[in-house]
Scaffold this motif. Structure first.
Motif, PDB file in Angstrom:
ATOM      1  N   LYS A  75      -7.440   7.256  -2.161  1.00  9.25           N
ATOM      2  CA  LYS A  75      -8.228   6.079  -1.811  1.00  9.25           C
ATOM      3  C   LYS A  75      -9.117   5.669  -2.979  1.00  9.25           C
ATOM      4  O   LYS A  75      -9.186   4.494  -3.345  1.00  9.25           O
ATOM      5  CB  LYS A  75      -9.084   6.339  -0.573  1.00  9.25           C
ATOM      6  CG  LYS A  75      -9.870   5.085  -0.149  1.00  9.25           C
ATOM      7  CD  LYS A  75     -11.240   5.432   0.357  1.00  9.25           C
ATOM      8  CE  LYS A  75     -12.122   4.294   0.770  1.00  9.25           C
ATOM      9  NZ  LYS A  75     -12.037   3.026   0.156  1.00  9.25           N
TER      10      LYS A  75
ATOM     11  N   VAL B  73       0.824  -1.209   0.000  1.00  9.50           N
ATOM     12  CA  VAL B  73       0.000   0.000   0.000  1.00  9.50           C
ATOM     13  C   VAL B  73       0.862   1.264   0.000  1.00  9.50           C
ATOM     14  O   VAL B  73       0.619   2.168  -0.809  1.00  9.50           O
ATOM     15  CB  VAL B  73      -0.999  -0.020   1.188  1.00  9.50           C
ATOM     16  CG1 VAL B  73      -1.717   1.317   1.314  1.00  9.50           C
ATOM     17  CG2 VAL B  73      -1.993  -1.157   1.009  1.00  9.50           C
TER      18      VAL B  73
ATOM     19  N   ARG C 162       2.800   8.218   7.907  1.00  9.77           N
ATOM     20  CA  ARG C 162       4.116   7.568   8.002  1.00  9.77           C
ATOM     21  C   ARG C 162       5.027   7.985   6.850  1.00  9.77           C
ATOM     22  O   ARG C 162       6.223   8.210   7.041  1.00  9.77           O
ATOM     23  CB  ARG C 162       3.970   6.045   8.044  1.00  9.77           C
ATOM     24  CG  ARG C 162       3.505   5.512   9.383  1.00  9.77           C
ATOM     25  CD  ARG C 162       3.620   3.998   9.470  1.00  9.77           C
ATOM     26  NE  ARG C 162       2.914   3.284   8.430  1.00  9.77           N
ATOM     27  CZ  ARG C 162       1.614   3.007   8.433  1.00  9.77           C
ATOM     28  NH1 ARG C 162       0.867   3.379   9.458  1.00  9.77           N
ATOM     29  NH2 ARG C 162       1.058   2.360   7.426  1.00  9.77           N
TER      30      ARG C 162
ATOM     31  N   LEU D 190      -9.518  -0.146   0.213  1.00 11.80           N
ATOM     32  CA  LEU D 190      -8.601   0.360   1.229  1.00 11.80           C
ATOM     33  C   LEU D 190      -9.384   1.196   2.239  1.00 11.80           C
ATOM     34  O   LEU D 190     -10.084   2.130   1.857  1.00 11.80           O
ATOM     35  CB  LEU D 190      -7.541   1.215   0.528  1.00 11.80           C
ATOM     36  CG  LEU D 190      -6.274   1.566   1.262  1.00 11.80           C
ATOM     37  CD1 LEU D 190      -5.528   0.319   1.699  1.00 11.80           C
ATOM     38  CD2 LEU D 190      -5.377   2.399   0.354  1.00 11.80           C
ATOM     39  N   PRO D 191      -9.301   0.886   3.523  1.00 17.74           N
ATOM     40  CA  PRO D 191      -9.996   1.706   4.522  1.00 17.74           C
ATOM     41  C   PRO D 191      -9.390   3.115   4.595  1.00 17.74           C
ATOM     42  O   PRO D 191      -8.182   3.288   4.450  1.00 17.74           O
ATOM     43  CB  PRO D 191      -9.763   0.956   5.844  1.00 17.74           C
ATOM     44  CG  PRO D 191      -9.304  -0.412   5.454  1.00 17.74           C
ATOM     45  CD  PRO D 191      -8.653  -0.285   4.119  1.00 17.74           C
TER      46      PRO D 191
ATOM     47  N   GLY E 113      -8.891   4.964   7.118  1.00 18.89           N
ATOM     48  CA  GLY E 113      -7.905   5.050   8.201  1.00 18.89           C
ATOM     49  C   GLY E 113      -6.536   4.578   7.772  1.00 18.89           C
ATOM     50  O   GLY E 113      -5.514   5.148   8.158  1.00 18.89           O
ATOM     51  N   GLN E 114      -6.494   3.537   6.942  1.00 15.36           N
ATOM     52  CA  GLN E 114      -5.213   3.028   6.463  1.00 15.36           C
ATOM     53  C   GLN E 114      -4.562   4.021   5.506  1.00 15.36           C
ATOM     54  O   GLN E 114      -3.347   4.201   5.528  1.00 15.36           O
ATOM     55  CB  GLN E 114      -5.394   1.676   5.787  1.00 15.36           C
ATOM     56  CG  GLN E 114      -4.081   1.035   5.394  1.00 15.36           C
ATOM     57  CD  GLN E 114      -4.246  -0.356   4.816  1.00 15.36           C
ATOM     58  OE1 GLN E 114      -5.344  -0.883   4.709  1.00 15.36           O
ATOM     59  NE2 GLN E 114      -3.142  -0.956   4.428  1.00 15.36           N
ATOM     60  N   VAL E 115      -5.370   4.680   4.679  1.00 15.07           N
ATOM     61  CA  VAL E 115      -4.824   5.677   3.757  1.00 15.07           C
ATOM     62  C   VAL E 115      -4.130   6.775   4.545  1.00 15.07           C
ATOM     63  O   VAL E 115      -2.971   7.110   4.286  1.00 15.07           O
ATOM     64  CB  VAL E 115      -5.940   6.291   2.876  1.00 15.07           C
ATOM     65  CG1 VAL E 115      -5.403   7.470   2.065  1.00 15.07           C
ATOM     66  CG2 VAL E 115      -6.540   5.244   1.963  1.00 15.07           C
TER      67      VAL E 115
ATOM     68  N   SER F 171      -3.198   6.910   7.784  1.00 20.00           N
ATOM     69  CA  SER F 171      -2.067   6.489   8.621  1.00 20.00           C
ATOM     70  C   SER F 171      -0.839   6.213   7.756  1.00 20.00           C
ATOM     71  O   SER F 171       0.290   6.531   8.151  1.00 20.00           O
ATOM     72  CB  SER F 171      -2.434   5.266   9.473  1.00 20.00           C
ATOM     73  OG  SER F 171      -2.703   4.140   8.666  1.00 20.00           O
ATOM     74  N   THR F 172      -1.050   5.663   6.568  1.00 19.27           N
ATOM     75  CA  THR F 172       0.072   5.424   5.651  1.00 19.27           C
ATOM     76  C   THR F 172       0.663   6.745   5.185  1.00 19.27           C
ATOM     77  O   THR F 172       1.892   6.914   5.171  1.00 19.27           O
ATOM     78  CB  THR F 172      -0.392   4.581   4.445  1.00 19.27           C
ATOM     79  OG1 THR F 172      -0.899   3.330   4.921  1.00 19.27           O
ATOM     80  CG2 THR F 172       0.748   4.334   3.474  1.00 19.27           C
TER      81      THR F 172
END
Length: 174
Positions: A22, A3, A46, A35-36, A38-40, A42-43
Protein backbone atom coordinates in the motif's frame (compact mmCIF):
# COMPACT_ATOMS: atom_id res chain seq x y z
CA UNK A 1 -5.16 1.91 -13.34
CA UNK A 2 -5.37 -1.79 -12.67
CA UNK A 3 -4.78 -2.23 -8.95
CA UNK A 4 -4.39 -6.04 -9.07
CA UNK A 5 -1.83 -5.92 -11.88
CA UNK A 6 0.04 -3.03 -10.28
CA UNK A 7 0.26 -4.93 -6.97
CA UNK A 8 1.46 -8.01 -8.87
CA UNK A 9 4.14 -5.89 -10.53
CA UNK A 10 5.30 -4.60 -7.17
CA UNK A 11 5.40 -8.17 -5.87
CA UNK A 12 7.41 -9.33 -8.85
CA UNK A 13 10.12 -6.91 -7.77
CA UNK A 14 10.13 -8.26 -4.22
CA UNK A 15 7.87 -10.12 -1.84
CA UNK A 16 6.06 -7.77 0.55
CA UNK A 17 3.50 -7.35 3.29
CA UNK A 18 0.19 -5.71 2.43
CA UNK A 19 1.12 -2.59 4.40
CA UNK A 20 4.34 -2.17 2.40
CA UNK A 21 2.50 -2.71 -0.89
CA UNK A 22 0.00 0.00 0.00
CA UNK A 23 2.77 2.43 0.93
CA UNK A 24 4.66 1.77 -2.30
CA UNK A 25 1.49 1.95 -4.41
CA UNK A 26 0.56 5.29 -2.84
CA UNK A 27 4.09 6.63 -3.38
CA UNK A 28 4.13 5.95 -7.11
CA UNK A 29 0.56 5.48 -8.29
CA UNK A 30 -1.84 6.88 -5.70
CA UNK A 31 -1.24 10.59 -6.18
CA UNK A 32 -4.39 12.29 -4.99
CA UNK A 33 -6.16 8.98 -4.49
CA UNK A 34 -4.43 6.69 -1.99
CA UNK A 35 -5.36 3.03 -2.05
CA UNK A 36 -7.57 2.05 0.91
CA UNK A 37 -6.15 -0.71 3.11
CA UNK A 38 -9.32 -2.76 2.64
CA UNK A 39 -8.84 -2.72 -1.12
CA UNK A 40 -5.23 -3.85 -0.78
CA UNK A 41 -6.14 -6.85 1.35
CA UNK A 42 -9.24 -7.83 -0.62
CA UNK A 43 -7.20 -7.64 -3.84
CA UNK A 44 -4.41 -9.75 -2.33
CA UNK A 45 -7.00 -12.27 -1.16
CA UNK A 46 -8.42 -12.57 -4.70
CA UNK A 47 -4.93 -12.85 -6.18
CA UNK A 48 -4.15 -15.68 -3.72
CA UNK A 49 -7.45 -17.39 -4.52
CA UNK A 50 -6.64 -17.19 -8.24
CA UNK A 51 -3.16 -18.64 -7.74
CA UNK A 52 -1.29 -15.47 -8.69
CA UNK A 53 0.29 -14.95 -5.25
CA UNK A 54 1.04 -17.16 -2.28
CA UNK A 55 1.62 -16.35 1.35
CA UNK A 56 5.18 -17.21 2.31
CA UNK A 57 5.16 -16.49 6.01
CA UNK A 58 2.84 -15.22 8.69
CA UNK A 59 4.25 -13.26 11.59
CA UNK A 60 2.88 -11.25 14.47
CA UNK A 61 2.02 -7.62 13.85
CA UNK A 62 0.64 -4.75 15.90
CA UNK A 63 -2.84 -5.81 14.83
CA UNK A 64 -3.62 -8.92 12.81
CA UNK A 65 -0.84 -11.28 11.79
CA UNK A 66 1.37 -9.93 9.01
CA UNK A 67 1.45 -11.99 5.84
CA UNK A 68 4.26 -11.79 3.30
CA UNK A 69 3.04 -12.24 -0.27
CA UNK A 70 5.07 -13.75 -3.12
CA UNK A 71 4.11 -13.67 -6.78
CA UNK A 72 3.66 -17.03 -8.52
CA UNK A 73 4.66 -17.96 -12.07
CA UNK A 74 1.04 -17.43 -13.10
CA UNK A 75 1.07 -13.92 -11.60
CA UNK A 76 4.42 -13.07 -13.23
CA UNK A 77 3.10 -14.25 -16.62
CA UNK A 78 0.05 -12.00 -16.22
CA UNK A 79 2.27 -9.01 -15.38
CA UNK A 80 4.43 -9.70 -18.44
CA UNK A 81 1.38 -9.88 -20.70
CA UNK A 82 -0.08 -6.71 -19.20
CA UNK A 83 3.18 -4.77 -19.61
CA UNK A 84 3.52 -5.72 -23.26
CA UNK A 85 -0.08 -4.91 -24.24
CA UNK A 86 -0.70 -1.33 -25.41
CA UNK A 87 -3.09 0.80 -23.40
CA UNK A 88 -6.31 1.67 -25.23
CA UNK A 89 -5.79 5.10 -26.77
CA UNK A 90 -7.81 7.72 -24.94
CA UNK A 91 -10.09 9.52 -25.03
CA UNK A 92 -13.19 7.80 -26.22
CA UNK A 93 -15.31 9.55 -28.79
CA UNK A 94 -18.23 10.10 -26.41
CA UNK A 95 -17.29 12.40 -23.53
CA UNK A 96 -19.33 13.94 -20.75
CA UNK A 97 -18.34 17.43 -21.86
CA UNK A 98 -19.54 16.79 -25.41
CA UNK A 99 -22.85 15.39 -24.11
CA UNK A 100 -23.37 18.44 -21.87
CA UNK A 101 -22.78 20.86 -24.76
CA UNK A 102 -25.16 19.03 -27.11
CA UNK A 103 -27.86 18.71 -24.45
CA UNK A 104 -27.49 22.37 -23.52
CA UNK A 105 -28.06 23.31 -27.16
CA UNK A 106 -31.00 20.92 -27.51
CA UNK A 107 -32.58 22.37 -24.37
CA UNK A 108 -31.85 25.95 -25.41
CA UNK A 109 -29.54 26.54 -22.48
CA UNK A 110 -26.36 28.66 -22.51
CA UNK A 111 -23.78 26.23 -23.90
CA UNK A 112 -21.25 29.07 -24.24
CA UNK A 113 -21.44 29.69 -20.50
CA UNK A 114 -20.94 25.97 -19.81
CA UNK A 115 -17.87 25.95 -22.05
CA UNK A 116 -16.58 29.06 -20.26
CA UNK A 117 -17.09 27.46 -16.86
CA UNK A 118 -15.29 24.34 -18.03
CA UNK A 119 -12.44 26.42 -19.47
CA UNK A 120 -11.96 28.15 -16.11
CA UNK A 121 -11.98 24.79 -14.28
CA UNK A 122 -9.37 23.43 -16.70
CA UNK A 123 -7.16 26.50 -16.28
CA UNK A 124 -7.36 26.23 -12.49
CA UNK A 125 -6.38 22.56 -12.61
CA UNK A 126 -3.51 23.44 -14.96
CA UNK A 127 -2.24 25.99 -12.42
CA UNK A 128 -2.37 23.31 -9.70
CA UNK A 129 -0.49 20.80 -11.87
CA UNK A 130 2.10 23.41 -12.83
CA UNK A 131 2.74 24.07 -9.14
CA UNK A 132 3.09 20.32 -8.50
CA UNK A 133 5.52 20.14 -11.38
CA UNK A 134 7.51 23.09 -10.01
CA UNK A 135 7.74 21.81 -6.42
CA UNK A 136 7.59 18.03 -6.81
CA UNK A 137 10.08 15.42 -7.78
CA UNK A 138 10.48 13.51 -11.00
CA UNK A 139 7.45 11.24 -10.52
CA UNK A 140 5.20 14.16 -9.64
CA UNK A 141 6.53 16.12 -12.61
CA UNK A 142 5.89 13.32 -15.08
CA UNK A 143 2.35 12.78 -13.77
CA UNK A 144 1.68 16.52 -13.87
CA UNK A 145 2.96 16.69 -17.47
CA UNK A 146 0.58 13.90 -18.47
CA UNK A 147 -2.36 15.75 -16.95
CA UNK A 148 -1.29 19.09 -18.44
CA UNK A 149 -1.08 17.68 -21.96
CA UNK A 150 -4.59 16.23 -21.69
CA UNK A 151 -5.98 19.47 -20.31
CA UNK A 152 -4.32 21.43 -23.14
CA UNK A 153 -6.04 19.17 -25.68
CA UNK A 154 -9.37 19.68 -23.88
CA UNK A 155 -8.89 23.46 -24.02
CA UNK A 156 -8.27 23.31 -27.77
CA UNK A 157 -11.48 21.29 -28.10
CA UNK A 158 -13.40 23.81 -25.96
CA UNK A 159 -12.17 26.69 -28.17
CA UNK A 160 -13.01 24.86 -31.41
CA UNK A 161 -16.43 23.83 -30.14
CA UNK A 162 -17.19 27.38 -29.03
CA UNK A 163 -16.39 28.57 -32.53
CA UNK A 164 -18.75 25.97 -34.00
CA UNK A 165 -21.72 26.37 -31.65
CA UNK A 166 -23.93 28.02 -34.28
CA UNK A 167 -23.45 25.15 -36.73
CA UNK A 168 -23.92 22.55 -33.97
CA UNK A 169 -27.08 24.33 -32.79
CA UNK A 170 -28.61 24.07 -36.26
CA UNK A 171 -27.74 20.40 -36.37
CA UNK A 172 -29.17 19.35 -32.98
CA UNK A 173 -32.30 21.49 -32.78
CA UNK A 174 -35.29 20.36 -34.84
Amino acid sequence: MSVPLTLLGLLERESSHGYDLKREYDTYFGRGKPLPFGQVYSTLSRLARDGKVVISEVGPGEGPDRKRYIITDLGATEVEQWLTQPVDPEPHLQTVLFAKVVLALMLERPAEQYLDTQRHAHLERMRELTEIKRTGGLVDGLLADHGLYHLEADLRWIEMTGARLDALTKMVRP
